[in-house]
Design a protein around this motif. Structure first.
Motif, PDB file in Angstrom:
ATOM      1  N   ARG A 205      27.736  31.994  40.475  1.00 40.43           N
ATOM      2  CA  ARG A 205      28.569  31.775  39.297  1.00 40.43           C
ATOM      3  C   ARG A 205      29.982  31.465  39.765  1.00 40.43           C
ATOM      4  N   ARG A 206      30.561  30.469  39.147  1.00 37.74           N
ATOM      5  CA  ARG A 206      31.939  30.140  39.486  1.00 37.74           C
ATOM      6  C   ARG A 206      32.881  30.788  38.477  1.00 37.74           C
ATOM      7  N   LEU A 207      34.009  31.282  38.965  1.00 32.73           N
ATOM      8  CA  LEU A 207      35.033  31.826  38.080  1.00 32.73           C
ATOM      9  C   LEU A 207      36.397  31.365  38.589  1.00 32.73           C
ATOM     10  N   SER A 208      37.352  31.416  37.711  1.00 31.63           N
ATOM     11  CA  SER A 208      38.679  30.890  38.015  1.00 31.63           C
ATOM     12  C   SER A 208      39.432  31.826  38.950  1.00 31.63           C
ATOM     13  N   LEU A 209      39.841  31.314  40.099  1.00 38.03           N
ATOM     14  CA  LEU A 209      40.651  32.108  41.014  1.00 38.03           C
ATOM     15  C   LEU A 209      42.029  32.383  40.410  1.00 38.03           C
ATOM     16  N   ASP A 210      42.502  31.470  39.560  1.00 43.53           N
ATOM     17  CA  ASP A 210      43.785  31.707  38.874  1.00 43.53           C
ATOM     18  C   ASP A 210      43.689  32.929  37.968  1.00 43.53           C
ATOM     19  N   ASP A 211      42.545  33.089  37.292  1.00 45.47           N
ATOM     20  CA  ASP A 211      42.358  34.275  36.443  1.00 45.47           C
ATOM     21  C   ASP A 211      42.338  35.544  37.288  1.00 45.47           C
ATOM     22  N   VAL A 212      41.654  35.467  38.437  1.00 51.62           N
ATOM     23  CA  VAL A 212      41.598  36.623  39.336  1.00 51.62           C
ATOM     24  C   VAL A 212      43.007  36.990  39.804  1.00 51.62           C
ATOM     25  N   LYS A 213      43.778  35.983  40.178  1.00 46.79           N
ATOM     26  CA  LYS A 213      45.142  36.238  40.648  1.00 46.79           C
ATOM     27  C   LYS A 213      46.034  36.770  39.529  1.00 46.79           C
ATOM     28  N   PHE A 214      45.787  36.322  38.297  1.00 52.31           N
ATOM     29  CA  PHE A 214      46.562  36.829  37.166  1.00 52.31           C
ATOM     30  C   PHE A 214      46.354  38.335  37.011  1.00 52.31           C
ATOM     31  N   VAL A 215      45.086  38.765  37.089  1.00 51.81           N
ATOM     32  CA  VAL A 215      44.784  40.197  37.001  1.00 51.81           C
ATOM     33  C   VAL A 215      45.371  40.933  38.205  1.00 51.81           C
ATOM     34  N   LYS A 216      45.234  40.339  39.371  1.00 51.26           N
ATOM     35  CA  LYS A 216      45.766  40.949  40.596  1.00 51.26           C
ATOM     36  C   LYS A 216      47.268  41.223  40.460  1.00 51.26           C
ATOM     37  N   ASN A 217      47.999  40.235  39.995  1.00 57.73           N
ATOM     38  CA  ASN A 217      49.452  40.406  39.875  1.00 57.73           C
ATOM     39  C   ASN A 217      49.805  41.426  38.800  1.00 57.73           C
ATOM     40  N   ALA A 218      49.051  41.418  37.698  1.00 57.19           N
ATOM     41  CA  ALA A 218      49.326  42.367  36.624  1.00 57.19           C
ATOM     42  C   ALA A 218      49.022  43.803  37.044  1.00 57.19           C
ATOM     43  N   MET A 219      47.990  43.967  37.879  1.00 56.78           N
ATOM     44  CA  MET A 219      47.558  45.307  38.302  1.00 56.78           C
ATOM     45  C   MET A 219      48.204  45.740  39.612  1.00 56.78           C
ATOM     46  N   LYS A 220      48.957  44.816  40.237  1.00 53.60           N
ATOM     47  CA  LYS A 220      49.590  45.087  41.530  1.00 53.60           C
ATOM     48  C   LYS A 220      48.548  45.543  42.566  1.00 53.60           C
ATOM     49  N   CYS A 221      47.494  44.743  42.682  1.00 47.86           N
ATOM     50  CA  CYS A 221      46.433  45.057  43.634  1.00 47.86           C
ATOM     51  C   CYS A 221      46.100  43.790  44.415  1.00 47.86           C
ATOM     52  N   THR A 222      44.913  43.705  44.980  1.00 48.82           N
ATOM     53  CA  THR A 222      44.522  42.553  45.783  1.00 48.82           C
ATOM     54  C   THR A 222      43.389  41.791  45.100  1.00 48.82           C
ATOM     55  N   VAL A 223      43.134  40.582  45.602  1.00 51.01           N
ATOM     56  CA  VAL A 223      42.007  39.794  45.097  1.00 51.01           C
ATOM     57  C   VAL A 223      40.705  40.561  45.305  1.00 51.01           C
ATOM     58  N   ASN A 224      40.569  41.220  46.471  1.00 52.86           N
ATOM     59  CA  ASN A 224      39.367  42.007  46.742  1.00 52.86           C
ATOM     60  C   ASN A 224      39.157  43.093  45.692  1.00 52.86           C
ATOM     61  N   ASP A 225      40.252  43.785  45.327  1.00 58.08           N
ATOM     62  CA  ASP A 225      40.148  44.853  44.331  1.00 58.08           C
ATOM     63  C   ASP A 225      39.614  44.308  43.005  1.00 58.08           C
ATOM     64  N   VAL A 226      40.132  43.152  42.595  1.00 57.09           N
ATOM     65  CA  VAL A 226      39.708  42.561  41.328  1.00 57.09           C
ATOM     66  C   VAL A 226      38.240  42.164  41.382  1.00 57.09           C
ATOM     67  N   LEU A 227      37.831  41.546  42.483  1.00 55.76           N
ATOM     68  CA  LEU A 227      36.443  41.092  42.591  1.00 55.76           C
ATOM     69  C   LEU A 227      35.464  42.261  42.623  1.00 55.76           C
ATOM     70  N   ILE A 228      35.855  43.335  43.287  1.00 54.49           N
ATOM     71  CA  ILE A 228      34.995  44.524  43.278  1.00 54.49           C
ATOM     72  C   ILE A 228      34.919  45.090  41.869  1.00 54.49           C
ATOM     73  N   GLY A 229      36.052  45.134  41.164  1.00 53.61           N
ATOM     74  CA  GLY A 229      36.047  45.608  39.785  1.00 53.61           C
ATOM     75  C   GLY A 229      35.199  44.734  38.879  1.00 53.61           C
ATOM     76  N   VAL A 230      35.287  43.414  39.047  1.00 51.60           N
ATOM     77  CA  VAL A 230      34.475  42.491  38.251  1.00 51.60           C
ATOM     78  C   VAL A 230      32.989  42.741  38.505  1.00 51.60           C
ATOM     79  N   THR A 231      32.637  42.981  39.764  1.00 50.58           N
ATOM     80  CA  THR A 231      31.229  43.237  40.093  1.00 50.58           C
ATOM     81  C   THR A 231      30.776  44.581  39.540  1.00 50.58           C
ATOM     82  N   TYR A 232      31.651  45.594  39.605  1.00 52.71           N
ATOM     83  CA  TYR A 232      31.365  46.885  38.951  1.00 52.71           C
ATOM     84  C   TYR A 232      30.972  46.637  37.494  1.00 52.71           C
ATOM     85  N   ALA A 233      31.822  45.875  36.798  1.00 51.62           N
ATOM     86  CA  ALA A 233      31.626  45.655  35.368  1.00 51.62           C
ATOM     87  C   ALA A 233      30.346  44.868  35.104  1.00 51.62           C
ATOM     88  N   ALA A 234      30.141  43.800  35.855  1.00 51.71           N
ATOM     89  CA  ALA A 234      28.984  42.928  35.615  1.00 51.71           C
ATOM     90  C   ALA A 234      27.663  43.668  35.838  1.00 51.71           C
TER      91      ALA A 234
END
Length: 393
Positions: A205-234
């Motif tokens: 599945r493709r997803l927007s890296l810009d969206d991932v970075k938007f969450v990363k910047n808002a949460m003050k975390c890393t791209v890895n953190d966001v992707l792990i969280g997305v996988t948790y949720a999915a």
């Protein structure tokens, strides 16, 4: 364009040592590489698919064929790589190539680096694609910043190493416990009675890296953190939807393996520079990996960002540990002392006692083409281990 593809592969990919070698067993029973003559036509496979299935759902036709490859051994009488070509449109591209490469040729990072080195910029086909910017971090993930002036700052710096040592001991104990007896509970994501010839479906599945970075910047975390969280949720939503469980407050704790590239942060650029200067034989394409065992939580949260918060908390804890270094050194020692079979058995036991594996890789940062063919997307994946394996980027 089959002639252009054949010529490009012969001029670029087939010149690398492991891509023009076969594996043979010597008198001591050890595997070694033996150079051989490469006939590129033997590696370009155009499968015959059911026209009705292709017309009805071309995406599923490709997916079904790739799944069937997971049950078929590779031909060890020739170099262990293949291009399976599908010359019909899918929902995402005009045509598709499934590149199957044996893991002995290299890990994901080295193989993707090699693939990138064989592409060219779509804007200027005479040059290699632009490289990703160097990461801001230059040291190891567990490296502690130097203390500022003051006794309290110095004591805090010393304490950080005490915490590092303690976390490492805990993680090493967990590593040995996992090999010996500690197993994850059976869930929808864990295979039972796994067999090497079991069919494995690979989807992407493709997803927007810009969206991932938007969450990363808002949460003050890393791209890895966001992707792990997305996988948790999915996977959490998938579990409760498929299992029919209604107790959404229930949380299932399983574990995942995070594969970590141990090459220096500048290795990608160094490899490409060697290739540019004609020193590709000096590039080491082998496996340079360590891994971290991450707790993984399957549960429902009303706030989607809670998945990212939990992922960040777990990853931050693991950054304060030498677990990844220990697992890499342990694998090297076991391989050299006890041999390939023992190392493979221990690794297989490790992944069969956990549930999920994670990895990520940096791909091209601009539009690229491969042997004159514009690339829409690259979806790396793997099969063999008895695990779910999301995500690779």
């Amino acid at each position: 364009n089959l002639p252009a593809l054949r010529a490009g592969i012969e001029a670029q990919l087939a010149r690398y040592p492991h891509f023009r070698s076969i594996q043979v067993t010597d008198r001591d029973g050890e595997l070694r590489w033996l150079p051989t003559t490469v006939n590129v036509d033997n590696h370009l496979i155009r499968p015959t698919l059911d026209p009705a299935a292709v017309a009805a759902n071309p995406d599923k036709a490709v997916e079904d064929y790739v799944a069937s490859l997971s049950t078929l051994p590779m031909d060890r009488s020739q170099p262990l790589w293949e291009f399976h070509l599908f010359d019909f449109p899918t929902s995402e591209a005009t045509s598709t190539a499934a590149i199957r490469v044996h893991h002995s040729l290299g890990d994901g990072m080295s193989l993707l680096t090699l693939l990138m080195a064989c592409t060219r910029s779509a804007a200027d086909p005479t040059r290699l694609p632009a490289m990703p910017p160097l990461p801001t971090r230059t040291g190891a993930i567990y490296q502690r910043p130097r203390p500022s002036a003051g006794v309290l700052a110095f004591l805090a710096w010393v304490w950080s190493f005490v915490v590092l040592a303690w976390h490492t001991v805990v993680d090493v104990v967990g590593f040995f416990a996992t090999i010996l007896f500690l197993k994850d509970p059976h869930t929808l994501f864990k295979r039972v009675n796994h067999a090497e010839t079991q069919r494995k479906r690979i989807v992407h599945r493709r997803l927007s890296l810009d969206d991932v970075k938007f969450v990363k910047n808002a949460m003050k975390c890393t791209v890895n953190d966001v992707l792990i969280g997305v996988t948790y949720a999915a996977l959490s939503r998938y579990h409760f939807r498929k299992s029919g469980e209604t107790d959404t407050h229930k949380e299932i704790r399983v574990r995942s393996m995070l594969l970590v590239n141990l090459r220096p942060t500048t290795s990608l650029h160094a490899c490409v520079d060697m290739i540019k200067s004609g020193k590709e034989s000096h590039v080491e394409w082998g496996n340079e990996l360590g891994f971290i065992i991450l707790p993984f939580f399957i549960g429902m949260h009303s706030d989607p960002l809670d998945y990212v918060r939990k992922g960040k908390k777990v990853v931050d804890r693991k950054k304060s540990s030498l677990e990844v270094v220990f697992t890499h050194v342990a694998a090297e020692v076991i391989f050299k002392v006890f041999g390939l079979k023992a190392a493979s058995a221990i690794f297989h036991r490790m992944i069969s006692h956990t549930t999920i594996s994670f990895a990520n890789m940096t791909g091209p940062v601009e539009q690229v083409e491969f042997c004159g063919h514009p690339i829409v997307f690259i979806a790396p994946s793997g099969y063999g281990p008895p695990e779910v394996s999301p995500p690779k980027i």
